[in-house]
Design an enzyme around this catalytic site. Structure first.
Site, PDB file in Angstrom:
ATOM      1  N   LYS A 173      -4.525   3.924  -3.132  1.00  0.00           N
ATOM      2  CA  LYS A 173      -3.487   3.386  -4.010  1.00  0.00           C
ATOM      3  C   LYS A 173      -3.417   1.884  -3.765  1.00  0.00           C
ATOM      4  O   LYS A 173      -3.617   1.431  -2.642  1.00  0.00           O
ATOM      5  CB  LYS A 173      -2.126   4.011  -3.692  1.00  0.00           C
ATOM      6  CG  LYS A 173      -2.049   5.505  -3.967  1.00  0.00           C
ATOM      7  CD  LYS A 173      -0.636   5.974  -3.716  1.00  0.00           C
ATOM      8  CE  LYS A 173      -0.571   7.493  -3.638  1.00  0.00           C
ATOM      9  NZ  LYS A 173       0.777   7.939  -3.265  1.00  0.00           N
TER      10      LYS A 173
ATOM     11  N   HIS B 217       0.891  -2.713  -3.239  1.00  0.00           N
ATOM     12  CA  HIS B 217       1.837  -3.347  -4.165  1.00  0.00           C
ATOM     13  C   HIS B 217       2.933  -4.091  -3.415  1.00  0.00           C
ATOM     14  O   HIS B 217       2.933  -4.167  -2.190  1.00  0.00           O
ATOM     15  CB  HIS B 217       2.399  -2.317  -5.155  1.00  0.00           C
ATOM     16  CG  HIS B 217       3.195  -1.212  -4.528  1.00  0.00           C
ATOM     17  ND1 HIS B 217       4.435  -1.415  -3.983  1.00  0.00           N
ATOM     18  CD2 HIS B 217       2.936   0.107  -4.391  1.00  0.00           C
ATOM     19  CE1 HIS B 217       4.910  -0.267  -3.530  1.00  0.00           C
ATOM     20  NE2 HIS B 217       4.023   0.668  -3.757  1.00  0.00           N
TER      21      HIS B 217
ATOM     22  N   HIS C 224       4.661  -2.702  -0.372  1.00  0.00           N
ATOM     23  CA  HIS C 224       3.947  -2.788   0.898  1.00  0.00           C
ATOM     24  C   HIS C 224       4.041  -4.198   1.482  1.00  0.00           C
ATOM     25  O   HIS C 224       3.959  -4.373   2.697  1.00  0.00           O
ATOM     26  CB  HIS C 224       2.467  -2.420   0.704  1.00  0.00           C
ATOM     27  CG  HIS C 224       2.241  -0.983   0.341  1.00  0.00           C
ATOM     28  ND1 HIS C 224       1.520  -0.606  -0.757  1.00  0.00           N
ATOM     29  CD2 HIS C 224       2.674   0.161   0.912  1.00  0.00           C
ATOM     30  CE1 HIS C 224       1.499   0.713  -0.836  1.00  0.00           C
ATOM     31  NE2 HIS C 224       2.195   1.195   0.166  1.00  0.00           N
TER      32      HIS C 224
END
Length: 594
Positions: free
Chosen positions: A155, A158, A161
């Site tokens: 993933k 983004h 994070h």
């Protein structure tokens, strides 16, 4: 060494010998502690209270005009009228070369220090310490393990994070600045049913060519599509669970695909971390928790009668602690996130014997972390008191599953382009920069990170492009600009940094304010270890930059008489060292040009 520099060192040594018996005073690393120690020892003699207690209670006055340090007499718990004691002690206080006056304001005792002596000792001290100015050794011999960032494999990284990454990196830096040994650990989300879902999705939507071209984006696209399918087709979930069971059972074919996803993702993450000036000592993950630790943990839970069976699954009932019920093993025998967390915590303590372990994880995981700590406690692990959850608010307006996430690479690329355009507007300065794109990238990252760290970490905020692009006011670019202005003075003034200058010439109010501000930096470093709030250092760096700006309006180096110019240059050099150190503490790269 010149006579004047020798006198400065002697003055510093003289100050450092004062108050060594006062607990909490760090005479070697904090010049202000020498002044505080003098006050503490003097008031201890007048009050018959311990100098240690008095030292700990000294603070800055609410009104700066009252002085440099204040003592709230009621906090000493003396019997009688605090205002009367303050008045009496002020009258009896004997001024000296360090503390020039004491005055009572109601129950407060206010002290003014010798700013000439502060300037002499402080600037000499910083000249000796340079990039080590502000650090201390209070944590020597202690080890802190910091788990942070921890994105999910396959993933995108983004902005959610980003918060864990920059807060965790800050906590690591602050512990190092306070003498601790640190271990930065990235605990990747690289195990669980979602990898079963991704495998099922890759079988249906995957493309080897696209995977090799842009692995993160392709795996994300696959993940979004298969999750949409799973909402209407339960067969997807059934197949995903079966696939993950094969992974847990060690099926080589299932693990080979998982490894490919993991390796490609880690390679991409490392690029992003390098851009953010972040390094990890250990890349771990759920998959790296030894199975024996998980099995041993389950055995201890059973032995202590902490687990019970419920519809074929194993659960721990924590309702009496207001922590709900926790499932630690599913019906099919597979483990869950918390089971692996229990095994990981035990494994880390055995491996690193840490004095503190920090989990830098969003506040939405507050219950999970409380459950984890309670289970570890009930298992009899006394060291759980060393574990702390450093929570933070969410970046709202994002969701990976719905495909609406704004990825960090996008944010950083957009801020770089935006900053690059701003830089081009000043053609003269732009032509002097050798690597404008790299500089634009660092300033863009500074903008993103400082905006995120400006408020207390628990606060949520709405993701907003305009917020990221703000280059006015108290922003990352403003801090970088303040640092580059100070570098520019050193480059262009035609003088060398001279520690033997006559700093008694620095008598103007802006100079006194600037020296007082840089003297506070060691206190800021210690305070940051207590609060673990990046905003405390951001606030200090902003105040320092504002104070620099005021000083530069009137206190010029170029055009001033040489002795005064050299004194001012030393002051601005020490300020640049201090501002640069505070930026590095936050995880930024201080720029020399922009």
């Amino acid at each position: 060494m010149s006579t004047q520099h020798t006198e400065q060192v002697a003055a510093q040594d003289k100050i450092s010998s004062i108050g060594l018996e006062v607990k909490g005073a760090d005479l070697e690393n904090n010049i202000l502690d020498a002044f505080r120690s003098r006050i503490a020892v003097a008031i201890a003699e007048l009050s018959e209270k311990s100098a240690d207690d008095i030292f700990a209670l000294l603070d800055a006055p609410k009104n700066p005009e009252h002085g440099d340090f204040a003592l709230a007499v009621p906090r000493l718990r003396v019997k009688g009228n605090p205002a009367q004691f303050a008045k009496s002690w002020a009258e009896k206080f004997v001024a000296n070369e360090y503390i020039v006056s004491a005055a009572a304001t109601g129950p407060y005792l206010n002290f003014k220090i010798s700013h000439a002596l502060l300037a002499k000792t402080l600037l000499n001290h910083i000249y000796g310490k340079k990039e080590n100015y502000g650090v201390n050794q209070t944590g020597v011999g202690k080890t802190a393990l910091v788990e942070f960032s921890s994105p999910n494999i396959a993933k995108p990284f983004h902005a959610g994070h980003l918060r864990s990454t920059i807060i965790g990196n800050f906590i690591k830096n602050v512990h190092e600045a306070n003498g601790w040994k640190t271990i930065g650990l990235n605990y990747l989300g690289d195990w669980g049913k979602q990898y079963g879902i991704l495998a099922v999705g890759f079988e249906k939507y995957g493309s080897e060519e696209e995977l090799l071209t842009d692995p993160i984006k392709h795996l994300y696209d696959v993940y979004v599509k298969i999750n949409a399918d799973a909402e209407n087709d339960d067969d997807v979930n059934v197949r995903a669970r079966a696939y993950f069971k094969k992974m847990e059972d060690g099926d080589e074919e299932a693990l080979a695909l998982w490894r490919k996803f993991r390796d490609l993702s880690i390679g991409k993450y490392k690029n992003t971390y390098a851009r953010l000036n972040v390094n990890f000592d250990v890349y771990s993950g759920e998959s790296q928790v030894p199975n024996e630790k998980i099995l041993n943990a389950l055995a201890v839970l059973k032995e202590k009668n902490l687990v019970q069976e419920s519809n074929g699954a194993l659960i721990i009932d924590l309702k009496k602690y207001k922590l709900d019920v926790v499932v630690v093993q599913k019906q099919d025998g597979t483990t869950l996130y918390i089971t692996r967390d229990i095994g990981a915590a035990i494994d880390r303590y055995e491996k690193y014997n840490f004095d503190a372990m920090y989990y830098v994880i969003a506040s939405q995981q507050d219950l999970h972390m409380s459950q984890l700590f309670k289970i570890l406690e009930l298992m009899g692990n006394e060291w759980v008191s060393r574990c702390k959850h450093i929570n933070f608010g969410l970046v709202k307006g994002m969701s990976t599953r719905k495909g609406t996430a704004v990825f960090l690479d996008e944010i950083l690329e957009q801020t770089k382009i935006s900053m690059h355009n701003v830089m081009k507007q000043n053609e003269t300065k732009y032509e002097q920069i050798d690597n404008p794109e790299e500089i634009a990238d660092i300033v863009g990252i500074s903008a993103t990170m400082i905006q995120d760290m400006s408020a207390k970490r628990i606060r949520n905020y709405d993701f907003n492009w305009d917020r990221m692009f703000s280059f006015e006011g108290d922003t990352g670019p403003y801090l970088q600009y303040a640092h580059t202005r100070l570098c520019s003075i050193e480059r262009n003034c035609g003088l060398d940094i001279n520690p033997d200058v006559d700093v008694s010439l620095l008598t103007e109010r802006p100079a006194i304010d600037l020296i007082s501000m840089i003297a506070q930096y060691p206190d800021v470093v210690k305070g940051a270890l207590r609060s673990l709030e990046p905003c405390t250092v951001v606030t200090y760096a902003m105040k320092l930059s504002h104070t620099v700006s005021v000083a530069l309006e009137t206190l010029w180096v170029m055009g001033a008489p040489k002795d005064l110019a050299e004194a001012r240059l030393l002051m601005y050099w020490a300020t640049r060292i201090t501002l640069g150190n505070s930026l590095k503490l936050l995880g930024l790269k201080p720029l020399e040009r922009m």
